[in-house]
Scaffold this active site. Structure first.
Site, PDB file in Angstrom:
ATOM      1  CG  PHE A 119     -68.072  77.334  -8.817  1.00  0.00           C
ATOM      2  CD1 PHE A 119     -67.862  77.010 -10.147  1.00  0.00           C
ATOM      3  CD2 PHE A 119     -68.870  78.427  -8.517  1.00  0.00           C
ATOM      4  CE1 PHE A 119     -68.427  77.758 -11.164  1.00  0.00           C
ATOM      5  CE2 PHE A 119     -69.451  79.188  -9.531  1.00  0.00           C
ATOM      6  CZ  PHE A 119     -69.224  78.850 -10.853  1.00  0.00           C
TER       7      PHE A 119
ATOM      8  CB  ALA B 178     -67.260  89.731  -8.519  1.00  0.00           C
TER       9      ALA B 178
ATOM     10  CB  SER C  59     -74.808  90.548  -5.202  1.00  0.00           C
ATOM     11  OG  SER C  59     -75.153  89.935  -3.985  1.00  0.00           O
TER      12      SER C  59
ATOM     13  NE  ARG D 299     -87.910  74.411  30.465  1.00  0.00           N
ATOM     14  CZ  ARG D 299     -87.315  74.698  31.609  1.00  0.00           C
ATOM     15  NH1 ARG D 299     -86.787  73.754  32.369  1.00  0.00           N
ATOM     16  NH2 ARG D 299     -87.224  75.954  32.013  1.00  0.00           N
TER      17      ARG D 299
ATOM     18  N   GLY E  90     -83.540  78.730  27.511  1.00  0.00           N
ATOM     19  CA  GLY E  90     -82.116  78.809  27.875  1.00  0.00           C
ATOM     20  C   GLY E  90     -81.320  77.697  27.200  1.00  0.00           C
TER      21      GLY E  90
ATOM     22  CD  GLU F 171     -74.902  77.392  -4.675  1.00  0.00           C
ATOM     23  OE1 GLU F 171     -75.706  77.204  -5.587  1.00  0.00           O
ATOM     24  OE2 GLU F 171     -74.238  76.487  -4.141  1.00  0.00           O
TER      25      GLU F 171
ATOM     26  CB  THR G 174     -78.268  87.869  -1.215  1.00  0.00           C
ATOM     27  OG1 THR G 174     -78.608  88.683  -2.350  1.00  0.00           O
ATOM     28  CG2 THR G 174     -76.788  87.983  -0.925  1.00  0.00           C
TER      29      THR G 174
END
Ligand code: COS
Length: 383
Positions: free
Chosen positions: A122, A129, A131, A267, A339, A362, A364
């Site tokens: 799409f 163009a 937003s 951990r 880490g 799609e 913001t």
């Protein structure tokens, strides 16, 4: 508790099994190689997933909208890139054809998309163009029984692999947003070119390219709906698409939580499992709380859409909350993994990279806030 029908639960189980077995093991590799998952898409076509919400008469699976949203969530848990390409195929290109196509257009273009013989894309955004959805500079001029398209599009998902594009173009410059139309374009048309493939931070297995149109002639029957009605058509398509994007975010966040819970039980630091420290427990509790809130927002918006009720406000809220929540969750997952969180094989860093895009595509987060505020204004007496 959210109520899912037996059929929806069955869809979830089927897609979850598929995603865990076939999609998740390839997620690291396709991200690393920035490679569209052709094999996975072939398998999805065999399962009729590529037409999940479309009518059976057009090659679809005929499931409801909530089932489509479930599919998005489950795929994104395994690989968000796969889910993103799936959504551009279904919720943007396929839905444009299903909602606005004539019977002939559906037969010719939706059927191969829904059955997975072809892939959809799409094209709305341009350098001017996105937003500002009405800022399109691509033009289509009627010449005899053809439309001639000139211009370009930017950040187009699936462009590299798509066989059917639905694109927007100005058909009446003087009418602004009321002068835009949507067209179906096939990539073998003279003058049409898929340009530069972008090198992205995340969603790397979902290809994003530029499109160029140089005197591209499409037959008049490739216009979707009536001329100059394209703006509302694609805003409606995006309203629905946003629920699916929220569901992708939900899937990422759930996986980030699961991985973090597991890691916290394994951990050890200071002679204890890190999960025994409140600093870690609180992060996990906040992630779980956020996830439940997002889950309710997404499925309640999806249910409203499915029931034919107004859903723009709820879809905007769900997308806004779920996507920002997923970035937060993935960020915390990295922190919990320490880490190792920054190392690719642990995958939580990919989740963060992927989640971030969902706050942008799609619509913001800022656009969602505009949409939400505008809807609130309309119901001020009922607040
Ligand atoms: N759904 C359906 N129709 C909508 C709509 C929506 N969410 N928002 C506006 N419309 C309709 C309006 O009702 C109006 O119709 P009428 O003129 O017949 O009354 C028409 O569209 C024009 O509306 P408006 O004047 O508000 O247009 P704007 O240019 O001000 O639109 C927003 C501004 C922000 C709403 C629009 O540009 C937008 O949604 N942008 C985001 C697009 C996006 O998500 N881009 C990402 C693309 S990734 S594929």
């Amino acid at each position: 508790m959210i109520h899912f029908t037996e059929e929806q639960q069955m869809v979830r189980q089927m897609i979850r099994d598929f995603a865990r077995k076939e999609v998740a093991p390839k997620a690291i590799e396709i991200d690393e190689e920035e490679k569209f998952p052709h094999e996975i898409f072939k398998q999805m076509a065999e399962l009729n997933l590529l037409g999940i919400p479309f009518p059976e008469e057009y090659g679809g699976a005929g499931f409801d909208y909530v089932s489509y949203v479930i599919a998005q969530e489950e795929l994104a848990r395994a690989c968000a890139s796969t889910a993103l390409s799936f959504s551009a195929h279904i919720s943007l290109a396929g839905t444009a054809l299903d909602d606005y196509g004539t019977d002939q257009q559906k037969e010719r273009f939706l059927t191969p998309l829904a059955s997975g013989q072809k892939y959809g894309s799409f094209g709305l955004s341009e350098t001017t163009a996105g937003s500002d959805a009405g800022g399109t500079k691509t033009v289509a001029v009627k010449k005899g029984n053809k439309w001639v398209i000139n211009g370009s599009k930017a950040w187009i998902t699936n462009a590299e692999v798509a066989d059917i594009f639905v694109i927007t173009a100005l058909t009446d410059k003087d009418k602004g947003v009321h002068g835009i139309s949507n067209f179906i374009v096939e990539p073998n048309t003279a003058g049409f070119e898929v340009g530069k493939k972008e090198r992205k931070c995340g969603m790397r297995a979902s290809p994003t390219c530029v499109l160029h149109f140089s005197d591209v002639e499409v037959p008049e029957e490739n216009l979707l709906g009536k001329p100059n009605e394209g703006f509302k058509q694609f805003l409606n398509i995006l309203n629905g698409g946003r629920i699916g994007i929220g569901a992708q975010a939900l899937g990422i966040a759930k996986e980030a939580l699961k991985r973090s819970m597991q890691y916290a039980q394994e951990r050890e630091q200071f002679g204890k499992k890190i999960g025994s420290f409140q600093a870690i427990q609180f992060k996990l509790a906040d992630m779980a709380t956020d996830i439940t809130a997002a889950e309710h927002m997404i499925y309640s918006a999806a249910q409203l859409k499915q029931d034919g009720q107004p859903y723009i406000l709820e879809a905007g809220k769900a997308k806004l909350f779920a996507t920002e929540m997923a970035t937060r969750a993935a960020n915390e997952a990295i922190q919990i993994h320490g880490g190792n969180g920054y190392i690719r094989e642990y995958e939580v860093e990919r989740m963060w990279r992927d989640a971030k895009l969902l706050e942008i595509g799609e619509g913001t987060s800022e656009i969602q806030r505009i949409v939400i505020y505008r809807e609130l204004q309309k119901m001020i007496d009922r607040l």
